[in-house]
Design an enzyme around this catalytic site. Structure first.
Site, PDB file in Angstrom:
ATOM      1  CD  GLU A  41      96.509   1.958  80.029  1.00 22.82           C
ATOM      2  OE1 GLU A  41      95.577   1.201  79.293  1.00 22.82           O
ATOM      3  OE2 GLU A  41      96.440   2.572  81.199  1.00 22.82           O
ATOM      4  CB  CYS A  42      98.792   8.198  79.461  1.00 20.27           C
ATOM      5  SG  CYS A  42      98.288  10.148  79.386  1.00 20.27           S
ATOM      6  N   GLY A  43     101.380   8.365  80.430  1.00 21.58           N
ATOM      7  CA  GLY A  43     102.922   8.657  80.920  1.00 21.58           C
ATOM      8  C   GLY A  43     103.984   7.536  80.524  1.00 21.58           C
TER       9      GLY A  43
END
Length: 438
Positions: A329-331
């Site tokens: 997720e994301c990073g």
């Protein structure tokens, strides 16, 4: 104060001092021997960490948009069952949310209205005096179902300043329960995604203790405790919670990977899953006896060089992904890609398990609630499932790669945004943070 009582710390906007007041009150009431717990309205990862550090009890998010009403009730009931007092910190301004179904705007006022939680209003009175009363009155009358129970004056310049503002507010019938003088030591350091995380403070206990000292000296804790009202949420359930992605979940967890919601980790454990942390920054990989790997968001752009040099981490992730699911997720999504460009324009080799590249040097803020329809089975859910969550990042995809998308995204209002994320073999990822099932 009654057992299992609660109140909301609200304000007119971000930056008014809600977090400092909340942290200080949590620790001050803990010093009095209370089991006190913090909660955060809205999709915030960072403040629950400070709440947990101040109280010794896990923080929790209560998000009226992303979480079904039954799930909010269940989490609220669980939180109050384990505490004498619950202090809910509002995100942004008290009434700030999105246009949605009644009671599902994401604003803290939804919680106040639905559960009868009184609001302690923090007013930054710098640059004003009697005008603060007009602001307070606006809050008091804006929504009759949201009760402003008391006011805290923040960033007061002098005793005369305090008296002018407090007298004008109390003339309206609103009690002023304390005033906090201007003090640069009360400012919490920030970076591009908000406050610096609790885990990054070298002197966290000293900071929390100082916040508690200020609240004890500046606020009437007895009056604030008396403002809190019993919390009696209706019976809820966890049917909209994201189920554990596996029986043994390898979780990337260090200064680069920190953004896992407390309610998810708590639910996974209560459902019988075991979370097995590992540190990519320490060149560790997922344990081979795990059946799924979860790469949460965080700040990989601040540690891209170390991640690029972590050869054991790279080899372990590559081997794990050959046979078992890996989700980012994301990073985490950024690290699963080919390359990451940091803020100084330096490009670092990432894991290459997905084909995209991202840049933090070419910044563009992406912020808002999201509805995601999953296109293929993955650790977040099965194909066709609708997941509610949010995006908050400044990175951009500079090369999309050729992988298939993972989700179709719409904003919080349901307006289509398009295909997003990526999937290849057992590896999936997206900038979207999942909060609950729709």
């Amino acid at each position: 104060m009654n057992a299992s009582s609660g109140l909301i710390i609200g304000a007119a906007r971000s930056g008014s001092g809600k977090t400092s007041v909340t942290i200080g009150l949590l620790r001050a009431f803990k010093r009095r021997g209370l089991r006190v717990r913090g909660a955060k309205s809205g999709p915030d990862y960072i403040d629950p960490g400070f709440h947990a550090a101040a109280t010794g009890l896990p923080g929790v998010n209560l998000d009226s948009w992303a979480m079904a009403p039954s799930l909010v009730s269940a989490l609220l009931k669980q939180s109050t069952a384990e505490a004498d007092m619950l202090i809910v910190e509002s995100a942004m301004g008290l009434f700030d949310g999105i246009r949605s179904d009644p009671g599902r705007s994401g604003a803290a006022s939804d919680l106040a209205r639905r559960f009868g939680l009184p609001v302690l209003l923090v007013l930054d009175v710098s640059g004003q005096s009697q005008t603060a009363a007009a602001v307070a009155k606006g809050f008091a009358v804006y929504d009759p179902a949201v009760r402003i129970a008391g006011v805290v004056l923040n960033r007061v310049g002098s005793e005369r300043h305090r008296r002018l503002a407090a007298d004008a507010i109390e003339a309206l019938g609103l009690p002023v329960v304390g005033a906090i003088m201007r003090d640069p030591r009360m400012t919490m350091p920030e970076r591009h995604l908000g406050l610096v995380q609790a885990s990054e403070y070298e002197a966290l206990e000293e900071f929390i203790g100082r916040m508690a000292d200020v609240m004890e000296a500046s606020l009437d804790l007895d009056r604030i405790a008396a403002l809190a009202q019993p919390v009696a949420p209706e019976v809820g359930d966890y049917g909209h919670m994201l189920p554990p992605p596996g029986q043994r979940v390898a979780l990337a967890q260090d200064a680069a990977f920190t953004f896992l919601y407390p309610h998810l980790a708590g639910h996974w454990r209560s459902a019988g899953a075991e979370i097995v942390p590992f540190s990519p920054l320490a060149d560790q990989g997922p344990s081979d006896d795990c059946d799924v790997c979860w790469m949460p968001g965080g700040y990989p752009e601040l540690h891209a060089g170390r991640l690029a040099a972590a050869e054991n981490f790279r080899a372990a992730m590559t081997g794990f992904a050959e046979t078992r699911p890996v989700h980012g997720e994301c990073g985490g999504f950024m690290v699963l890609g080919e390359e990451l460009e940091d803020a100084e324009g330096r490009t670092h080799r990432m894991l290459g398990l997905l084909g995209h590249s991202t840049s933090f040097a070419r910044r563009k803020m992406n912020l808002g609630y999201r509805q995601a329809r999953i296109l293929a089975d993955c650790p977040v859910g099965l194909a066709g499932a609708l997941i509610r969550g949010h995006e908050f990042h400044y990175a951009q995809v500079t090369r999309p790669g050729s992988d298939e998308p993972l989700v179709d995204i719409a904003d919080g209002l349901g307006t289509p945004i398009g295909a997003s994320g990526a999937r290849r073999g057992h590896v999936t990822g997206t900038f979207f943070h999942a909060i609950a099932r729709g």
